[in-house]
Write a protein that holds these residues in place. Structure first.
Motif, PDB file in Angstrom:
ATOM      1  N   MET A 184       0.829  -1.187   0.000  1.00 33.56           N
ATOM      2  CA  MET A 184       0.000   0.000   0.000  1.00 33.56           C
ATOM      3  C   MET A 184       0.874   1.251   0.000  1.00 33.56           C
ATOM      4  SD  MET A 184      -3.029   1.012  -0.110  1.00 33.56           S
ATOM      5  CE  MET A 184      -4.393   1.837   0.546  1.00 33.56           C
ATOM      6  N   ASP A 185       1.941   1.225   0.820  1.00 33.77           N
ATOM      7  CA  ASP A 185       2.839   2.380   0.871  1.00 33.77           C
ATOM      8  C   ASP A 185       3.416   2.693  -0.513  1.00 33.77           C
ATOM      9  OD1 ASP A 185       2.419   2.634   3.589  1.00 33.77           O
ATOM     10  OD2 ASP A 185       4.372   1.862   4.165  1.00 33.77           O
ATOM     11  N   ALA A 186       3.830   1.653  -1.238  1.00 30.71           N
ATOM     12  CA  ALA A 186       4.430   1.863  -2.561  1.00 30.71           C
ATOM     13  C   ALA A 186       3.412   2.455  -3.537  1.00 30.71           C
ATOM     14  CB  ALA A 186       4.995   0.552  -3.102  1.00 30.71           C
ATOM     15  N   LEU A 187       2.179   1.995  -3.476  1.00 27.18           N
ATOM     16  CA  LEU A 187       1.131   2.522  -4.350  1.00 27.18           C
ATOM     17  C   LEU A 187       0.855   3.991  -4.048  1.00 27.18           C
ATOM     18  CD1 LEU A 187      -1.001   2.073  -6.523  1.00 27.18           C
ATOM     19  CD2 LEU A 187      -2.543   1.281  -4.719  1.00 27.18           C
TER      20      LEU A 187
ATOM     21  N   ARG B 200       1.669  11.153   3.935  1.00 27.95           N
ATOM     22  CA  ARG B 200       3.092  11.500   4.043  1.00 27.95           C
ATOM     23  C   ARG B 200       3.857  10.364   4.721  1.00 27.95           C
ATOM     24  NH1 ARG B 200       6.171  15.964   3.830  1.00 27.95           N
ATOM     25  NH2 ARG B 200       4.439  17.414   3.842  1.00 27.95           N
ATOM     26  N   GLU B 201       3.266   9.760   5.741  1.00 23.86           N
ATOM     27  CA  GLU B 201       3.913   8.640   6.426  1.00 23.86           C
ATOM     28  C   GLU B 201       4.139   7.472   5.468  1.00 23.86           C
ATOM     29  OE1 GLU B 201       1.693   7.623   9.906  1.00 23.86           O
ATOM     30  OE2 GLU B 201       1.970   9.603  10.803  1.00 23.86           O
ATOM     31  N   CYS B 202       3.187   7.213   4.589  1.00 30.65           N
ATOM     32  CA  CYS B 202       3.351   6.153   3.584  1.00 30.65           C
ATOM     33  C   CYS B 202       4.553   6.444   2.684  1.00 30.65           C
ATOM     34  CB  CYS B 202       2.098   6.032   2.720  1.00 30.65           C
ATOM     35  SG  CYS B 202       0.627   5.457   3.576  1.00 30.65           S
ATOM     36  N   VAL B 203       4.645   7.684   2.222  1.00 37.09           N
ATOM     37  CA  VAL B 203       5.746   8.079   1.348  1.00 37.09           C
ATOM     38  C   VAL B 203       7.071   7.980   2.107  1.00 37.09           C
ATOM     39  CG1 VAL B 203       6.739   9.989   0.028  1.00 37.09           C
ATOM     40  CG2 VAL B 203       4.279   9.520  -0.106  1.00 37.09           C
TER      41      VAL B 203
ATOM     42  N   THR C  18       8.166   4.337   2.398  1.00 40.53           N
ATOM     43  CA  THR C  18       8.660   3.828   1.121  1.00 40.53           C
ATOM     44  C   THR C  18      10.056   4.367   0.837  1.00 40.53           C
ATOM     45  OG1 THR C  18       6.428   3.646   0.249  1.00 40.53           O
ATOM     46  CG2 THR C  18       8.217   3.723  -1.365  1.00 40.53           C
ATOM     47  N   GLU C  19      10.264   5.654   1.051  1.00 36.41           N
ATOM     48  CA  GLU C  19      11.583   6.243   0.815  1.00 36.41           C
ATOM     49  C   GLU C  19      12.629   5.628   1.738  1.00 36.41           C
ATOM     50  OE1 GLU C  19      10.661  10.408   1.146  1.00 36.41           O
ATOM     51  OE2 GLU C  19      10.057  10.522  -0.970  1.00 36.41           O
ATOM     52  N   ALA C  20      12.251   5.328   2.976  1.00 38.95           N
ATOM     53  CA  ALA C  20      13.179   4.684   3.907  1.00 38.95           C
ATOM     54  C   ALA C  20      13.542   3.280   3.414  1.00 38.95           C
ATOM     55  CB  ALA C  20      12.573   4.602   5.305  1.00 38.95           C
ATOM     56  N   ARG C  21      12.571   2.558   2.942  1.00 36.47           N
ATOM     57  CA  ARG C  21      12.833   1.224   2.390  1.00 36.47           C
ATOM     58  C   ARG C  21      13.770   1.294   1.191  1.00 36.47           C
ATOM     59  NH1 ARG C  21       6.995   0.472   3.539  1.00 36.47           N
ATOM     60  NH2 ARG C  21       6.870  -0.974   5.274  1.00 36.47           N
ATOM     61  N   LEU C  22      13.572   2.260   0.322  1.00 38.03           N
ATOM     62  CA  LEU C  22      14.422   2.408  -0.839  1.00 38.03           C
ATOM     63  C   LEU C  22      15.866   2.752  -0.463  1.00 38.03           C
ATOM     64  CD1 LEU C  22      11.952   4.290  -3.216  1.00 38.03           C
ATOM     65  CD2 LEU C  22      12.793   1.933  -3.443  1.00 38.03           C
TER      66      LEU C  22
END
Length: 65
Positions: free
Chosen positions: A1-4, A49-52, A55-59
């Motif tokens: 969901m975060d990536a979407l 914003r938390e989702c984004v 995702t950025e942290a994972r990347l």
């Protein structure tokens, strides 16, 4: 969901790459403050914003929150 969510909120209407803040601003500019779409995005923005950020942290290879 975060990536979407991240894909949607870092891509503009014409497919251009935007930051999260640029994308939210672009959406809010299209609707007057009293419009339900505008009000919904204002309420949802912190959660999205938390989702984004996750995702950025994972990347980056960081551990997600």
């Amino acid at each position: 969901m975060d990536a979407l969510v991240t894909a949607d909120l870092t891509t503009g209407p014409s497919g251009e790459r935007l930051t999260y803040d640029e994308r939210i601003a672009e959406i809010l500019e299209r609707y007057p403050p009293d419009h339900p779409v505008h009000r919904t995005w204002v309420k949802a923005a912190p959660i999205l914003r938390e989702c984004v950020e996750r995702t950025e942290a994972r990347l980056r290879g960081d551990q997600p929150r």
